[in-house]
Design a protein around this motif. Structure first.
Motif, PDB file in Angstrom:
ATOM      1  N   VAL A 212       7.256   7.050 -13.404  1.00 52.88           N
ATOM      2  CA  VAL A 212       6.689   8.145 -14.049  1.00 52.88           C
ATOM      3  C   VAL A 212       7.936   8.688 -14.979  1.00 52.88           C
ATOM      4  CG1 VAL A 212       5.578  10.420 -13.712  1.00 52.88           C
ATOM      5  CG2 VAL A 212       5.081   8.686 -12.287  1.00 52.88           C
ATOM      6  N   ARG A 213       7.566   8.405 -16.068  1.00 51.29           N
ATOM      7  CA  ARG A 213       8.697   9.092 -16.831  1.00 51.29           C
ATOM      8  C   ARG A 213       9.011  10.368 -17.254  1.00 51.29           C
ATOM      9  NH1 ARG A 213      10.260   5.562 -22.213  1.00 51.29           N
ATOM     10  NH2 ARG A 213       8.353   6.064 -22.608  1.00 51.29           N
ATOM     11  N   ALA A 214       9.874  11.013 -16.944  1.00 54.13           N
ATOM     12  CA  ALA A 214      10.209  12.407 -17.233  1.00 54.13           C
ATOM     13  C   ALA A 214      11.475  12.815 -17.991  1.00 54.13           C
ATOM     14  CB  ALA A 214      10.119  13.282 -16.114  1.00 54.13           C
ATOM     15  N   PHE A 215      12.298  11.854 -18.099  1.00 55.07           N
ATOM     16  CA  PHE A 215      13.404  11.915 -18.610  1.00 55.07           C
ATOM     17  C   PHE A 215      13.577  10.905 -19.939  1.00 55.07           C
ATOM     18  CE2 PHE A 215      14.243  13.292 -14.558  1.00 55.07           C
ATOM     19  CZ  PHE A 215      15.153  14.179 -14.434  1.00 55.07           C
ATOM     20  N   TYR A 216      14.593  11.234 -20.843  1.00 57.38           N
ATOM     21  CA  TYR A 216      14.345  10.460 -22.117  1.00 57.38           C
ATOM     22  C   TYR A 216      15.810  10.162 -22.532  1.00 57.38           C
ATOM     23  CZ  TYR A 216      15.012  15.032 -24.262  1.00 57.38           C
ATOM     24  OH  TYR A 216      15.382  16.096 -24.750  1.00 57.38           O
ATOM     25  N   LYS A 217      16.182   9.245 -23.029  1.00 58.52           N
ATOM     26  CA  LYS A 217      17.452   9.022 -24.047  1.00 58.52           C
ATOM     27  C   LYS A 217      17.498   9.758 -25.224  1.00 58.52           C
ATOM     28  CE  LYS A 217      20.290   5.221 -25.681  1.00 58.52           C
ATOM     29  NZ  LYS A 217      20.699   3.809 -25.700  1.00 58.52           N
ATOM     30  N   ALA A 218      18.588  10.511 -25.293  1.00 67.15           N
ATOM     31  CA  ALA A 218      18.796  11.510 -26.493  1.00 67.15           C
ATOM     32  C   ALA A 218      19.716  10.372 -27.498  1.00 67.15           C
ATOM     33  CB  ALA A 218      19.521  12.608 -26.125  1.00 67.15           C
ATOM     34  N   VAL A 219      19.886  11.129 -28.642  1.00 66.43           N
ATOM     35  CA  VAL A 219      20.442  10.308 -29.763  1.00 66.43           C
ATOM     36  C   VAL A 219      21.859  10.082 -29.519  1.00 66.43           C
ATOM     37  CG1 VAL A 219      21.453  10.586 -32.179  1.00 66.43           C
ATOM     38  CG2 VAL A 219      19.163  11.388 -31.498  1.00 66.43           C
TER      39      VAL A 219
ATOM     40  N   SER B 141       0.808  -1.294  -0.017  1.00 67.11           N
ATOM     41  CA  SER B 141      -0.028  -0.137   0.063  1.00 67.11           C
ATOM     42  C   SER B 141       0.927   1.321   0.010  1.00 67.11           C
ATOM     43  CB  SER B 141      -0.931  -0.132   1.197  1.00 67.11           C
ATOM     44  OG  SER B 141      -0.371   0.299   2.362  1.00 67.11           O
ATOM     45  N   ILE B 142       2.135   1.168   0.118  1.00 65.25           N
ATOM     46  CA  ILE B 142       3.052   2.162   0.154  1.00 65.25           C
ATOM     47  C   ILE B 142       3.466   2.302  -1.161  1.00 65.25           C
ATOM     48  CG2 ILE B 142       5.478   3.338   1.026  1.00 65.25           C
ATOM     49  CD1 ILE B 142       4.792   1.270   3.592  1.00 65.25           C
ATOM     50  N   VAL B 143       3.192   3.489  -1.832  1.00 60.11           N
ATOM     51  CA  VAL B 143       3.450   3.824  -3.226  1.00 60.11           C
ATOM     52  C   VAL B 143       4.743   4.480  -3.535  1.00 60.11           C
ATOM     53  CG1 VAL B 143       2.606   4.292  -5.771  1.00 60.11           C
ATOM     54  CG2 VAL B 143       1.091   3.052  -4.099  1.00 60.11           C
ATOM     55  N   ILE B 144       5.753   4.203  -3.883  1.00 61.48           N
ATOM     56  CA  ILE B 144       6.819   5.268  -4.272  1.00 61.48           C
ATOM     57  C   ILE B 144       7.042   5.588  -5.548  1.00 61.48           C
ATOM     58  CG2 ILE B 144       9.443   5.453  -3.931  1.00 61.48           C
ATOM     59  CD1 ILE B 144       9.259   3.438  -1.834  1.00 61.48           C
ATOM     60  N   ALA B 145       6.682   6.898  -5.923  1.00 53.56           N
ATOM     61  CA  ALA B 145       7.022   7.039  -7.599  1.00 53.56           C
ATOM     62  C   ALA B 145       8.453   7.386  -8.020  1.00 53.56           C
ATOM     63  CB  ALA B 145       6.126   8.578  -7.847  1.00 53.56           C
ATOM     64  N   THR B 146       8.786   6.671  -8.787  1.00 48.82           N
ATOM     65  CA  THR B 146       9.975   7.125  -9.294  1.00 48.82           C
ATOM     66  C   THR B 146       9.972   7.950 -10.625  1.00 48.82           C
ATOM     67  OG1 THR B 146      10.195   4.993 -10.793  1.00 48.82           O
ATOM     68  CG2 THR B 146      11.044   5.020  -8.522  1.00 48.82           C
ATOM     69  N   ILE B 147      10.418   9.015 -10.572  1.00 51.58           N
ATOM     70  CA  ILE B 147      10.308  10.108 -11.667  1.00 51.58           C
ATOM     71  C   ILE B 147      11.707  10.229 -12.292  1.00 51.58           C
ATOM     72  CG2 ILE B 147      10.102  12.625 -12.345  1.00 51.58           C
ATOM     73  CD1 ILE B 147       8.027  12.499  -9.881  1.00 51.58           C
ATOM     74  N   ASP B 148      11.622   9.416 -13.375  1.00 50.97           N
ATOM     75  CA  ASP B 148      13.145   9.173 -13.681  1.00 50.97           C
ATOM     76  C   ASP B 148      12.766   8.873 -15.333  1.00 50.97           C
ATOM     77  OD1 ASP B 148      15.740   7.942 -14.292  1.00 50.97           O
ATOM     78  OD2 ASP B 148      15.966   8.184 -12.086  1.00 50.97           O
ATOM     79  N   SER B 149      13.639   8.175 -16.102  1.00 49.92           N
ATOM     80  CA  SER B 149      13.775   7.591 -17.329  1.00 49.92           C
ATOM     81  C   SER B 149      12.577   6.391 -17.535  1.00 49.92           C
ATOM     82  CB  SER B 149      15.078   7.355 -17.858  1.00 49.92           C
ATOM     83  OG  SER B 149      15.357   6.155 -17.009  1.00 49.92           O
ATOM     84  N   GLY B 150      11.882   6.017 -16.422  1.00 56.36           N
ATOM     85  CA  GLY B 150      10.866   5.007 -16.872  1.00 56.36           C
ATOM     86  C   GLY B 150      11.554   3.585 -15.962  1.00 56.36           C
ATOM     87  N   VAL B 151      10.552   2.666 -16.065  1.00 55.33           N
ATOM     88  CA  VAL B 151      11.292   1.547 -15.441  1.00 55.33           C
ATOM     89  C   VAL B 151      11.039   0.264 -16.234  1.00 55.33           C
ATOM     90  CG1 VAL B 151      10.624  -0.041 -13.416  1.00 55.33           C
ATOM     91  CG2 VAL B 151      10.770   2.310 -13.110  1.00 55.33           C
ATOM     92  N   ASP B 152      11.725  -0.691 -16.391  1.00 54.48           N
ATOM     93  CA  ASP B 152      11.696  -1.783 -17.229  1.00 54.48           C
ATOM     94  C   ASP B 152      11.032  -2.836 -16.106  1.00 54.48           C
ATOM     95  OD1 ASP B 152      11.543  -4.292 -18.198  1.00 54.48           O
ATOM     96  OD2 ASP B 152      13.914  -4.515 -18.468  1.00 54.48           O
ATOM     97  N   TYR B 153       9.584  -2.631 -16.185  1.00 53.68           N
ATOM     98  CA  TYR B 153       8.432  -3.407 -15.670  1.00 53.68           C
ATOM     99  C   TYR B 153       8.460  -4.899 -15.731  1.00 53.68           C
ATOM    100  CZ  TYR B 153       6.141  -1.708 -19.505  1.00 53.68           C
ATOM    101  OH  TYR B 153       5.462  -1.477 -20.760  1.00 53.68           O
ATOM    102  N   THR B 154       9.114  -5.118 -16.811  1.00 51.26           N
ATOM    103  CA  THR B 154       9.308  -6.672 -17.246  1.00 51.26           C
ATOM    104  C   THR B 154      10.534  -7.585 -16.340  1.00 51.26           C
ATOM    105  OG1 THR B 154      10.809  -6.561 -19.066  1.00 51.26           O
ATOM    106  CG2 THR B 154       8.453  -6.390 -19.424  1.00 51.26           C
ATOM    107  N   HIS B 155      11.340  -6.622 -15.621  1.00 52.95           N
ATOM    108  CA  HIS B 155      12.678  -7.229 -15.160  1.00 52.95           C
ATOM    109  C   HIS B 155      11.950  -7.968 -13.921  1.00 52.95           C
ATOM    110  CE1 HIS B 155      16.016  -6.995 -12.648  1.00 52.95           C
ATOM    111  NE2 HIS B 155      16.954  -6.548 -13.668  1.00 52.95           N
ATOM    112  N   GLN B 156      12.632  -9.149 -13.648  1.00 53.06           N
ATOM    113  CA  GLN B 156      12.090 -10.123 -12.708  1.00 53.06           C
ATOM    114  C   GLN B 156      12.381  -9.808 -11.280  1.00 53.06           C
ATOM    115  OE1 GLN B 156      14.809 -13.554 -14.124  1.00 53.06           O
ATOM    116  NE2 GLN B 156      15.334 -13.649 -12.113  1.00 53.06           N
ATOM    117  N   ASP B 157      13.093  -8.871 -11.003  1.00 50.97           N
ATOM    118  CA  ASP B 157      13.389  -8.351  -9.677  1.00 50.97           C
ATOM    119  C   ASP B 157      12.472  -7.226  -9.585  1.00 50.97           C
ATOM    120  OD1 ASP B 157      15.001  -9.426  -7.577  1.00 50.97           O
ATOM    121  OD2 ASP B 157      16.723  -8.284  -8.191  1.00 50.97           O
ATOM    122  N   LEU B 158      11.807  -6.457 -10.369  1.00 48.93           N
ATOM    123  CA  LEU B 158      10.872  -5.431 -10.018  1.00 48.93           C
ATOM    124  C   LEU B 158       9.386  -5.877 -10.495  1.00 48.93           C
ATOM    125  CD1 LEU B 158      13.020  -2.908 -11.583  1.00 48.93           C
ATOM    126  CD2 LEU B 158      12.313  -2.980  -9.299  1.00 48.93           C
TER     127      LEU B 158
END
Length: 170
Positions: free
Chosen positions: A134-141, A42-59
């Motif tokens: 929550v993705r707010a960063f992106y990978k540039a060229v 029930s404790i929700v921690i938002a990670t505001i970053d480049s996103g998350v690999d939500y298929t990663h087996q540890d996540l």
């Protein structure tokens, strides 16, 4: 009726193979804290970053995704983002998929909320907590990661006003 009287021992050292190399968790005495608290879904921690690999087996067990939720957020036009149009978890790419294209957010989410004691990967500081990417960063060229202050501000506003997974800010 007779019952077996088993002896149980608290395991303060996670069995995750990379835990011994996680010096930060040792410095904050995480193993001792695991005997007291390991968080709650029930404790929700938002990670505001480049996103998350939500298929990663540890996540994957702890990540919360909001598929199909669209709200006014950020619109990118010809290299420039202006606050307006739509996107929610994905503040830069105008969709509802916060998958990490840069990997930085996945690392951050792992330290915060990777599943611990599963004999996989790393241990985390709050292994039973939920992660809202929550993705707010992106990978540039050029492979660098970037995020505009307006994208970050909108991401914070989204995370703090999200009715499905309310996030507390401290």
């Amino acid at each position: 009726s007779a019952q077996l009287n088993y002896l149980y021992e608290l395991q303060t050292t996670p069995n995750d193979p990379l835990f011994p190399s996680q010096s930060g968790l040792q410095k904050i005495q995480a193993p001792a804290a695991f005997n007291i608290e390991m968080g709650d879904p029930s404790i929700v921690i938002a990670t505001i970053d480049s996103g998350v690999d939500y298929t990663h087996q540890d996540l994957q067990q702890n990540v919360r995704i909001l598929p199909g939720v669209i709200t006014d957020y950020v619109r990118c036009e010809q290299g420039g983002c202006i606050p307006q149009c739509h996107s929610l978890e994905d503040c830069h790419f105008q969709d509802d998929d916060p998958f990490d294209g840069y990997f930085h957010g996945t690392v951050v989410a792992g330290v915060i909320g990777a599943t611990t004691n599963n004999s996989v990967g790393i241990a985390s500081t709050c292994p039973h907590c939920s992660i809202l990417p929550v993705r707010a960063f992106y990978k540039a060229v050029n492979s660098a990661g970037y995020g505009r202050s307006s994208d970050i501000a909108f991401a914070i506003a989204f995370a703090s006003n999200n009715p499905l997974y309310p996030v507390q800010f401290n």
